[in-house]
Design a protein around this motif. Structure first.
Motif, short mmCIF file in Angstrom:
data_model
loop_
_atom_site.label_atom_id
_atom_site.label_comp_id
_atom_site.label_asym_id
_atom_site.label_seq_id
_atom_site.Cartn_x
_atom_site.Cartn_y
_atom_site.Cartn_z
N GLY A 32 96.10 133.24 61.37
CA GLY A 32 97.15 132.29 61.03
C GLY A 32 98.24 132.16 62.08
O GLY A 32 99.09 131.28 61.99
N LEU A 33 98.22 133.03 63.09
CA LEU A 33 99.24 132.94 64.14
C LEU A 33 98.86 131.85 65.14
O LEU A 33 97.69 131.67 65.47
CB LEU A 33 99.38 134.26 64.90
CG LEU A 33 100.01 135.44 64.18
CD1 LEU A 33 100.10 136.64 65.12
CD2 LEU A 33 101.38 135.10 63.65
N THR A 34 99.87 131.17 65.64
CA THR A 34 99.65 130.20 66.70
C THR A 34 99.64 130.93 68.04
O THR A 34 100.04 132.08 68.13
CB THR A 34 100.78 129.14 66.72
OG1 THR A 34 102.00 129.82 67.06
CG2 THR A 34 100.92 128.44 65.38
N VAL A 35 99.21 130.25 69.07
CA VAL A 35 99.21 130.83 70.41
C VAL A 35 100.64 131.19 70.81
O VAL A 35 100.88 132.25 71.39
CB VAL A 35 98.57 129.85 71.43
CG1 VAL A 35 98.75 130.35 72.85
CG2 VAL A 35 97.10 129.65 71.12
N ALA A 36 101.59 130.33 70.47
CA ALA A 36 103.00 130.60 70.81
C ALA A 36 103.49 131.87 70.10
O ALA A 36 104.23 132.67 70.69
CB ALA A 36 103.87 129.41 70.43
N ILE A 38 101.62 134.45 69.09
CA ILE A 38 100.97 135.61 69.71
C ILE A 38 101.66 135.93 71.04
O ILE A 38 101.90 137.10 71.37
CB ILE A 38 99.46 135.38 69.91
CG1 ILE A 38 98.77 135.37 68.54
CG2 ILE A 38 98.84 136.44 70.82
CD1 ILE A 38 97.31 135.01 68.56
N THR A 39 102.03 134.90 71.78
CA THR A 39 102.77 135.09 73.03
C THR A 39 104.11 135.75 72.76
O THR A 39 104.54 136.66 73.48
CB THR A 39 102.95 133.75 73.77
OG1 THR A 39 101.65 133.19 74.02
CG2 THR A 39 103.69 133.93 75.08
N ASN A 43 105.40 139.36 74.16
CA ASN A 43 106.66 139.51 74.88
C ASN A 43 107.55 140.58 74.25
O ASN A 43 108.17 141.36 74.94
CB ASN A 43 107.41 138.18 74.95
CG ASN A 43 106.71 137.18 75.85
OD1 ASN A 43 105.92 137.54 76.71
ND2 ASN A 43 106.99 135.90 75.63
N ARG A 44 107.59 140.62 72.92
CA ARG A 44 108.40 141.63 72.23
C ARG A 44 107.85 143.03 72.48
O ARG A 44 108.62 143.97 72.64
CB ARG A 44 108.42 141.36 70.72
CG ARG A 44 109.18 140.11 70.33
CD ARG A 44 109.16 139.94 68.83
NE ARG A 44 109.64 138.65 68.40
CZ ARG A 44 110.31 138.45 67.27
NH1 ARG A 44 110.58 139.46 66.47
NH2 ARG A 44 110.70 137.25 66.93
N LEU A 45 106.54 143.15 72.51
CA LEU A 45 105.91 144.47 72.71
C LEU A 45 106.01 144.94 74.16
O LEU A 45 106.02 146.14 74.42
CB LEU A 45 104.45 144.42 72.28
CG LEU A 45 104.23 144.31 70.77
CD1 LEU A 45 102.79 143.92 70.47
CD2 LEU A 45 104.61 145.60 70.07
N GLU A 46 106.11 144.01 75.08
CA GLU A 46 106.18 144.36 76.50
C GLU A 46 107.39 145.25 76.79
O GLU A 46 107.32 146.16 77.61
CB GLU A 46 106.27 143.07 77.33
CG GLU A 46 106.03 143.27 78.80
CD GLU A 46 105.99 141.94 79.52
OE1 GLU A 46 106.95 141.66 80.27
OE2 GLU A 46 105.04 141.17 79.31
N ALA A 47 108.50 145.02 76.09
CA ALA A 47 109.71 145.82 76.30
C ALA A 47 109.49 147.29 75.95
O ALA A 47 110.16 148.16 76.48
CB ALA A 47 110.85 145.25 75.47
#
Length: 175
Positions: A32-36, A38-39, A43-47
């Protein structure tokens, strides 16, 4: 067909590398997630020095096939999964996911793996509730500083007390 097989092998090789660097993984149903979205999650996890990979369960199964400590993860390989591979700070990665989930309300935490042990979603949430590494370090530093301050005050007080004692004795001797 040969190109697709080579592509799958490249994905498995990349996943193996990520798994080798990770100390923990957790699995999220991302349906149900859109590509945006998931992006945004990536980005949140990258931190928190974590990587979110959306891949087929069969490819993840191949990537962990040779790593015994990762075998319990196979129990979670059902449905549409995103794999969050955490390198450093599990607590901050889970917090980042929880903030994302609170905003989107579209994902479900299936479980995870830490040091060869399968974790339920409740256990992962408990890890997310722990203070971050930076907060713990600050708390320890504060406690050490408090002890050092009390020790310094106590040490400073010894000569003062000794001087008062000598003065009292000398006054008694004079009297």
């Amino acid at each position: 067909m040969g190109r697709t097989l080579a592509n799958k092998q490249d994905i498995v090789t990349e996943l193996k590398g990520l798994v080798d660097e990770a100390q923990m993984a957790f699995v999220v149903d991302y349906q149900g997630l859109t590509v945006a979205e998931i992006t945004d999650l990536r980005n949140r996890l990258e931190a928190s020095n974590s990587v979110c990979k959306v891949t087929k369960n069969t490819l993840m199964r191949r990537a962990i096939a040779d790593a015994d400590e990762w075998q319990p993860l196979t129990e979670l390989l059902k449905g549409t999964n995103a794999f969050v591979l955490v390198k450093d700070d599990p607590g901050s990665a889970i917090k980042a996911y929880q903030a994302f989930q609170k905003d989107t309300k579209k994902t479900e935490l299936r479980g995870g793996l830490l040091e060869g042990r399968l974790l339920s979603s409740d256990e992962l949430k408990a890890i997310g509730d722990l203070p971050s590494k930076e907060v713990l370090i600050a708390q320890i530093a504060g406690a050490i500083n408090g002890v050092a301050t009390k020790l310094a005050v106590g040490i400073k007080e010894v000569p003062n007390s000794l001087a008062r004692g000598i003065k009292a004795v000398s006054e008694q001797t004079d009297a």
